[in-house]
Design a protein around this motif. Structure first.
Motif, mmCIF file in Angstrom:
data_model
loop_
_atom_site.group_PDB
_atom_site.id
_atom_site.type_symbol
_atom_site.label_atom_id
_atom_site.label_comp_id
_atom_site.label_asym_id
_atom_site.label_seq_id
_atom_site.Cartn_x
_atom_site.Cartn_y
_atom_site.Cartn_z
ATOM 1 N N GLU A 166 -9.609 -12.261 -4.994
ATOM 2 C CA GLU A 166 -9.064 -12.430 -3.659
ATOM 3 C C GLU A 166 -7.582 -12.057 -3.540
ATOM 4 O O GLU A 166 -6.881 -11.910 -4.530
ATOM 5 C CB GLU A 166 -9.255 -13.878 -3.207
ATOM 6 N N SER A 167 -7.149 -11.928 -2.292
ATOM 7 C CA SER A 167 -5.757 -11.594 -2.022
ATOM 8 C C SER A 167 -4.844 -12.571 -2.730
ATOM 9 O O SER A 167 -5.138 -13.756 -2.813
ATOM 10 C CB SER A 167 -5.479 -11.702 -0.521
ATOM 11 N N PHE A 168 -3.735 -12.068 -3.238
ATOM 12 C CA PHE A 168 -2.662 -12.839 -3.878
ATOM 13 C C PHE A 168 -2.949 -13.174 -5.332
ATOM 14 O O PHE A 168 -2.079 -13.667 -6.014
ATOM 15 C CB PHE A 168 -2.296 -14.107 -3.102
ATOM 16 N N SER A 169 -4.191 -12.926 -5.820
ATOM 17 C CA SER A 169 -4.371 -13.044 -7.264
ATOM 18 C C SER A 169 -3.482 -11.975 -7.882
ATOM 19 O O SER A 169 -2.824 -12.188 -8.881
ATOM 20 C CB SER A 169 -5.818 -12.812 -7.660
ATOM 21 N N GLU A 175 -6.441 -8.232 -0.133
ATOM 22 C CA GLU A 175 -7.813 -7.860 -0.474
ATOM 23 C C GLU A 175 -8.280 -6.679 0.367
ATOM 24 O O GLU A 175 -7.854 -6.531 1.517
ATOM 25 C CB GLU A 175 -8.734 -9.031 -0.133
ATOM 26 N N ALA A 176 -9.212 -5.915 -0.163
ATOM 27 C CA ALA A 176 -9.810 -4.807 0.588
ATOM 28 C C ALA A 176 -10.753 -5.360 1.649
ATOM 29 O O ALA A 176 -11.259 -6.475 1.511
ATOM 30 C CB ALA A 176 -10.577 -3.912 -0.371
ATOM 31 N N ALA A 210 -7.094 -1.608 -0.062
ATOM 32 C CA ALA A 210 -6.223 -2.769 -0.278
ATOM 33 C C ALA A 210 -4.762 -2.352 -0.087
ATOM 34 O O ALA A 210 -3.970 -3.058 0.541
ATOM 35 C CB ALA A 210 -6.438 -3.341 -1.673
ATOM 36 N N LEU A 211 -4.445 -1.166 -0.597
ATOM 37 C CA LEU A 211 -3.071 -0.661 -0.483
ATOM 38 C C LEU A 211 -2.736 -0.350 0.986
ATOM 39 O O LEU A 211 -1.674 -0.712 1.478
ATOM 40 C CB LEU A 211 -2.929 0.601 -1.349
ATOM 41 N N ARG A 212 -3.713 0.298 1.694
ATOM 42 C CA ARG A 212 -3.493 0.621 3.108
ATOM 43 C C ARG A 212 -3.256 -0.666 3.912
ATOM 44 O O ARG A 212 -2.314 -0.770 4.703
ATOM 45 C CB ARG A 212 -4.709 1.372 3.670
ATOM 46 N N ARG A 213 -4.099 -1.667 3.676
ATOM 47 C CA ARG A 213 -3.987 -2.926 4.413
ATOM 48 C C ARG A 213 -2.657 -3.631 4.106
ATOM 49 O O ARG A 213 -2.019 -4.180 4.996
ATOM 50 C CB ARG A 213 -5.155 -3.825 4.026
ATOM 51 N N THR A 214 -2.258 -3.574 2.856
ATOM 52 C CA THR A 214 -0.998 -4.222 2.469
ATOM 53 C C THR A 214 0.177 -3.519 3.155
ATOM 54 O O THR A 214 1.086 -4.177 3.673
ATOM 55 C CB THR A 214 -0.813 -4.202 0.930
ATOM 56 N N LEU A 221 5.285 -7.162 0.574
ATOM 57 C CA LEU A 221 4.687 -7.392 -0.752
ATOM 58 C C LEU A 221 4.881 -6.181 -1.656
ATOM 59 O O LEU A 221 4.908 -6.301 -2.872
ATOM 60 C CB LEU A 221 3.190 -7.698 -0.639
ATOM 61 N N LEU A 222 4.963 -4.989 -1.031
ATOM 62 C CA LEU A 222 5.062 -3.753 -1.825
ATOM 63 C C LEU A 222 6.481 -3.464 -2.268
ATOM 64 O O LEU A 222 6.697 -2.706 -3.204
ATOM 65 C CB LEU A 222 4.523 -2.557 -1.030
ATOM 66 N N GLU A 223 7.432 -4.086 -1.599
ATOM 67 C CA GLU A 223 8.842 -3.772 -1.894
ATOM 68 C C GLU A 223 9.197 -4.070 -3.333
ATOM 69 O O GLU A 223 9.950 -3.335 -3.953
ATOM 70 C CB GLU A 223 9.777 -4.526 -0.939
#
Ligand code: ADE
Length: 225
Positions: A166-169, A175-176, A210-214, A221-223
């Motif tokens: 899941e997201s944040f693991s 998550e996708a 997942a990357l697109r959504r993030t 989160l990507l910074e």
């Protein structure tokens, strides 16, 4: 694990923790959760738990005496005392994992303008905020934090993998997107890759999505990556 929640509003905490997985985790003996009314430790005819600010100013503050009495009664040798407050460190999944390793947590819920600083200085191990907004009191925040911790206890989730994917693991990716049946609904089809049975391709698709959504929802989160 044992969790004691100290609040002026035990009902606010008990409702969300008495349903679904939280209920099952308690029934299975993975965790014992108790919500206590701070007023039970207040003295005097009116069992007063709050008072005006020293030096003036708007609002009321929780008094130290009932909080000291309650925590001194409830805590043991390996207790961590956590104050829920918008002034705290922001709660994240990593901290949920760390707190899920503790034997005994006491969540102290702030109210009004907060608690007397002597409580923080003497009794509190960790000040915790669930986000950059102000709730009317910390009881909802305590329920949120308890839920996030309890579902990480071994045996709480039916399928152990769901806590891993899941997201944040991975703290830098959401998550996708996910789909279930039917394959076509109102003209919208499940992406073809899912119907291919090609697991490696599905994994690539999930990573890209997942990357697109993030990027769209949580570029912050990507910074760091
Ligand atoms: N009490 C009021 N607002 C809060 C927040 N954002 N987090 C934790 N406790 C709170």
């Amino acid at each position: 694990m044992r969790i004691d929640i100290l609040t002026l509003f035990p009902e606010i905490v008990l409702a969300p923790l008495g349903e679904s997985m939280m209920k099952r985790a308690q029934e299975a003996g993975l965790v014992e959760i108790k919500a206590h009314n701070l007023r039970d430790w207040a003295s005097g005819k009116h069992r007063k738990t709050d008072d005006y600010l020293c030096g003036g100013g708007q609002g009321m503050l929780l008094k130290p005496e009932p909080i000291f009495a309650a925590i001194e009664e409830l805590r043991g040798a390996s207790t961590k005392v956590v104050l829920l407050t918008p002034q705290g460190r922001v709660f994240k999944q990593k901290l949920a994992c760390e707190l899920s390793q503790e034997e005994h947590l006491i969540f102290l819920c702030g109210h009004y303008e907060g608690v007397d600083q002597r409580v923080v200085d003497e009794l509190v191990d960790l000040e915790l905020s669930i986000g950059d907004y102000v709730l009317t009191n910390g009881a909802l925040a305590a329920a949120v934090v308890t839920d996030a911790i309890v579902r990480l206890l071994p045996g709480a989730l039916g399928d152990a993998r769901s806590a891993v994917d899941e997201s944040f693991s991975d703290p830098q990716r959401l998550e996708a997107p996910a789909y279930t049946k039917p394959v076509e609904f109102r003209g919208m089809r499940v992406p073809e890759v899912f119907l291919s049975g090609h697991h490696a391709k599905i994994e690539v698709w999930k990573r890209e999505q997942a990357l697109r959504r993030t990027r769209e929802n949580r570029p912050d989160l990507l910074e760091g990556s």
